[in-house]
Design a protein around this motif. Structure first.
Motif, PDB file in Angstrom:
ATOM      1  N   GLN A   1       0.563  -1.274   0.157  1.00 57.28           N
ATOM      2  CA  GLN A   1      -0.081   0.034   0.025  1.00 57.28           C
ATOM      3  C   GLN A   1       0.982   1.105  -0.004  1.00 57.28           C
ATOM      4  O   GLN A   1       0.198   2.149  -0.415  1.00 57.28           O
ATOM      5  CB  GLN A   1      -1.145  -0.170   0.731  1.00 57.28           C
ATOM      6  CG  GLN A   1      -1.720   1.422   1.301  1.00 57.28           C
ATOM      7  CD  GLN A   1      -2.671   1.170   2.758  1.00 57.28           C
ATOM      8  OE1 GLN A   1      -2.427   0.631   3.393  1.00 57.28           O
ATOM      9  NE2 GLN A   1      -2.552   2.724   2.738  1.00 57.28           N
TER      10      GLN A   1
ATOM     11  N   MET B   1       5.937   9.972   1.383  1.00 58.28           N
ATOM     12  CA  MET B   1       5.226   8.703   1.511  1.00 58.28           C
ATOM     13  C   MET B   1       4.416   8.059   0.678  1.00 58.28           C
ATOM     14  O   MET B   1       3.259   9.472  -0.167  1.00 58.28           O
ATOM     15  CB  MET B   1       3.910   9.691   2.494  1.00 58.28           C
ATOM     16  CG  MET B   1       3.319   8.954   3.624  1.00 58.28           C
ATOM     17  SD  MET B   1       2.546   9.999   4.526  1.00 58.28           S
ATOM     18  CE  MET B   1       1.308   9.019   4.776  1.00 58.28           C
TER      19      MET B   1
ATOM     20  N   ASN C   1       1.038  10.538   8.910  1.00 56.88           N
ATOM     21  CA  ASN C   1       2.135  10.787   9.063  1.00 56.88           C
ATOM     22  C   ASN C   1       2.343  12.260   7.846  1.00 56.88           C
ATOM     23  O   ASN C   1       3.089  13.330   8.465  1.00 56.88           O
ATOM     24  CB  ASN C   1       3.714  10.054   8.617  1.00 56.88           C
ATOM     25  CG  ASN C   1       3.779   8.861   9.342  1.00 56.88           C
ATOM     26  OD1 ASN C   1       3.442   9.501  10.650  1.00 56.88           O
ATOM     27  ND2 ASN C   1       3.178   7.884   9.188  1.00 56.88           N
TER      28      ASN C   1
ATOM     29  N   LEU D   1      11.770   3.665   8.951  1.00 55.29           N
ATOM     30  CA  LEU D   1      11.324   3.939  10.419  1.00 55.29           C
ATOM     31  C   LEU D   1      10.207   2.358  10.296  1.00 55.29           C
ATOM     32  O   LEU D   1       8.895   3.489   9.730  1.00 55.29           O
ATOM     33  CB  LEU D   1      10.627   4.620  11.065  1.00 55.29           C
ATOM     34  CG  LEU D   1       9.823   3.673  12.599  1.00 55.29           C
ATOM     35  CD1 LEU D   1      11.095   2.577  13.650  1.00 55.29           C
ATOM     36  CD2 LEU D   1       9.725   5.120  13.345  1.00 55.29           C
TER      37      LEU D   1
HETATM   38  P1  ADP Z   1      -1.802   3.277   8.235  1.00 51.37           P
HETATM   39  O1  ADP Z   1      -2.809   3.545   9.476  1.00 51.37           O
HETATM   40  O2  ADP Z   1      -2.017   3.186   7.191  1.00 51.37           O
HETATM   41  O3  ADP Z   1      -0.329   2.916   8.661  1.00 51.37           O
HETATM   42  P2  ADP Z   1      -1.313   6.182   8.850  1.00 51.37           P
HETATM   43  O4  ADP Z   1      -0.132   7.985   7.988  1.00 51.37           O
HETATM   44  O5  ADP Z   1      -2.562   6.484   9.086  1.00 51.37           O
HETATM   45  O6  ADP Z   1      -1.023   5.693   8.521  1.00 51.37           O
HETATM   46  O7  ADP Z   1      -0.661   5.643  10.472  1.00 51.37           O
HETATM   47  C1  ADP Z   1       0.243   5.276  11.125  1.00 51.37           C
HETATM   48  C2  ADP Z   1       0.809   5.309  12.039  1.00 51.37           C
HETATM   49  O8  ADP Z   1       1.301   5.012  12.509  1.00 51.37           O
HETATM   50  C3  ADP Z   1       1.259   7.334  12.555  1.00 51.37           C
HETATM   51  O9  ADP Z   1       0.983   7.193  13.184  1.00 51.37           O
HETATM   52  C4  ADP Z   1       2.698   6.703  12.133  1.00 51.37           C
HETATM   53  O10 ADP Z   1       3.376   7.869  13.468  1.00 51.37           O
HETATM   54  C5  ADP Z   1       2.822   5.326  13.160  1.00 51.37           C
HETATM   55  N1  ADP Z   1       4.194   4.025  12.538  1.00 51.37           N
HETATM   56  C6  ADP Z   1       3.822   3.232  11.734  1.00 51.37           C
HETATM   57  N2  ADP Z   1       4.706   2.656  11.535  1.00 51.37           N
HETATM   58  C7  ADP Z   1       5.191   2.937  12.820  1.00 51.37           C
HETATM   59  C8  ADP Z   1       6.911   2.794  13.348  1.00 51.37           C
HETATM   60  N3  ADP Z   1       7.263   1.118  12.907  1.00 51.37           N
HETATM   61  N4  ADP Z   1       7.083   2.764  14.569  1.00 51.37           N
HETATM   62  C9  ADP Z   1       6.068   3.889  15.020  1.00 51.37           C
HETATM   63  N5  ADP Z   1       5.397   4.417  14.248  1.00 51.37           N
HETATM   64  C10 ADP Z   1       4.915   4.323  13.489  1.00 51.37           C
END
Ligand code: ADP
Length: 488
Positions: A312, A380, A390, A335
């Motif tokens: 995705q 992104m 993000n 990350l």
């Molecule tokens: P999705 O819900 O599709 O994963 P979003 O951008 O809506 O994408 O939200 C992702 C959330 O998860 C954000 O708060 C992001 O910082 C967090 N996140 C994703 N991967 C990690 C990771 N490996 N470590 C810490 N936070 C993460």
């Protein structure tokens, strides 16, 4: 207005993605608007073993799952710094294990996920009834709660307690539908007559989210563009027809961000706080990030990525152009966790380009904040993105987003080509078609503009000055609740 807000994950208690962030923040904002709201979620082992101050209530309930009676109990806590009650549904068999939907690091769903969330869906209705807080609205989120609207219109339809209750189904990501083999119908206790192409059946399987879409009184998703996209075959993941049928009841409400948690002026995770009027701290955060990840302390553009490692998120485009990217004077910190194939690929890149690429293959909240603060550019290039959080965090942290223009990314990021930087609207870089050459060209444009320090600073400040707070989203949800209640 009484609302029961249901979610399988709620930050800070349990999180795998953006759903948790929203479920932790929207109820708080709705309460500020005068809504009486409670949140219900499963009591996962990680929460039970954490330091969260929870109190065991005397509520116990039993529900029938297939031909067995299963019982549950309930713990109570609060969303941090708020009066919003959170009720945790406890059942050792279903939730007393590591992981929310799969064991950590093993990308294979638990085999009993349908049973776990049938239990949750029935359990929350029992608990809400015992709490005697007659909800005007039961707000469901994603497939894990998709059967709740179905139960409200069938098994619970005769209960006077729920007589005036309306259901809202919010889709955070249409790709996750909760599809299970048809015999799980038996576990639901629902009548087999519902297993048809117009209701719960989906290519021979039982589809929880489809149930939620068909049976809820109103459907929302997390951005206006995604609301339109999911009604097309390209983005509809097989449910576009069902969604088109309910187009009149489908609304896009943009997520927002919780500035109490994501604000560089107050962020406790970063080494120096800063704001649009004093950006010095951001430079310190960049140096600290380079130090933490053993990258040379240089003034080249530092690109950050924080993401689930899934298709995705457009990672195939990044992989496609990786060699070309490495010829540029940039650094990359990634990350993420997810698909083992991507783990291997990025490990190899980090080994091959140690002065340019750093990776952390884990889920780590602190590092996420540090990267948002220390990076110059946030990448992104999603294939699809219901809302995306993000890019919104990045705007606030002065980290300029480079995105593919889809879903919520299209609704939030204005390319410098669409509006002059000095007018204040431009806040990043975007490309339309899902194509690696376009991704590369867009990164090149960003890296070029980075050299123009004045323009770049203005672009950062544009993003930092924009307001993507949740108050607006909460007001829109409340307006919809009120409309539904008025309609009767
Ligand atoms: P999705 O819900 O599709 O994963 P979003 O951008 O809506 O994408 O939200 C992702 C959330 O998860 C954000 O708060 C992001 O910082 C967090 N996140 C994703 N991967 C990690 C990771 N490996 N470590 C810490 N936070 C993460």
């Amino acid at each position: 207005m009484n609302v029961a807000y249901l979610s399988s994950e709620v930050a800070p208690f349990a999180k795998t993605g953006g759903l948790a962030d929203m479920a932790g923040a929207i109820p708080r904002n709705l309460q500020k608007l005068g809504v009486k709201i409670m949140v219900l979620m499963p009591l996962y082992r990680s929460i039970k073993e954490s330091a969260c101050p929870l109190v065991k209530t005397d509520i116990r309930f039993e529900v029938r799952i297939g031909n067995k009676i299963k019982s549950g109990s309930v713990y109570k806590g609060f969303l941090p710094d708020s009066q919003v009650s959170v009720y945790f549904i406890d059942n050792e068999q279903y939730y007393g294990r590591d992981g929310l939907y799969n064991y950590p690091g093993i990308p294979k769903d638990f085999e009993d996920n349908s049973e776990r969330f049938i239990f949750f869906s029935l359990g929350v209705l029992e608990v809400v009834e015992r709490l005697r807080l007659r909800p005007d609205i039961v707000h469901c989120n994603d497939w894990q709660t998709g059967l709740v609207p179905v139960y409200l219109k069938t098994r619970y339809a005769g209960r006077s307690f729920f007589e005036n209750t309306k259901s809202v189904m919010t889709i955070h990501n249409l790709a996750y539908q909760g599809c299970f083999w048809h015999w799980d119908m038996k576990l639901t206790g629902l009548d087999w007559s519902l297993f048809n192409a117009k209701q719960l059946e989906f290519y021979g399987k039982l589809n929880f989210l489809k149930g939620g879409i068909v049976f809820s009184d109103l459907i929302t998703t997390v951005s206006k563009t995604y609301a339109a996209e999911i009604q097309t075959p390209e983005y509809g993941v097989g449910l576009d027809g069902v969604l088109r049928e309910r187009a009149g009841d489908l609304y896009g409400i943009m997520n927002g961000i919780d500035y109490a948690l994501w604000n560089p002026e107050t962020d406790k995770f970063i080494c120096a706080n800063y704001g649009s009027k004093n950006l010095r701290g951001k430079q310190l955060c960049k140096k600290a990030l380079q130090k933490k990840y053993n990258l040379p302390k240089r003034d080249c553009p530092l690109i950050g990525m924080i993401t689930r490692l899934t298709d995705q998120k457009g990672l195939d485009l990044v992989v496609d152009k990786f060699q070309d990217l490495m010829k540029m004077d940039i650094q990359l910190v990634l990350l993420g966790t997810g698909d083992p194939w991507y783990h291997e690929v990025f490990k190899r890149y980090a080994r091959t380009y140690p002065a340019k690429v750093a990776i952390q293959l884990s889920f780590d909240e602190r590092s996420a904040h540090e990267i948002e603060a220390g990076a110059d550019i946030f990448l992104m290039p999603s294939r699809y993105e219901p809302c995306g959080l993000n890019q919104l965090y990045s705007l606030k942290y002065g980290t300029v987003p480079v995105v593919r223009s889809t879903g919520g990314l299209a609704d939030t990021i204005t390319d410098v080509r669409q509006a002059p930087v000095k007018q204040g609207r431009a806040n990043g870089f975007s490309f339309k078609n899902y194509n690696a050459d376009l991704l590369f060209a867009t990164i090149v444009r960003a890296v070029d503009l980075f050299k123009d320090k004045t323009q770049w600073k203005n672009l950062m400040i544009n993003g930092m000055s924009q307001d993507w707070s949740l108050e607006k989203s909460a007001k829109e949800y409340l307006a919809l609740y009120e409309k539904m209640v008025k309609k009767g």
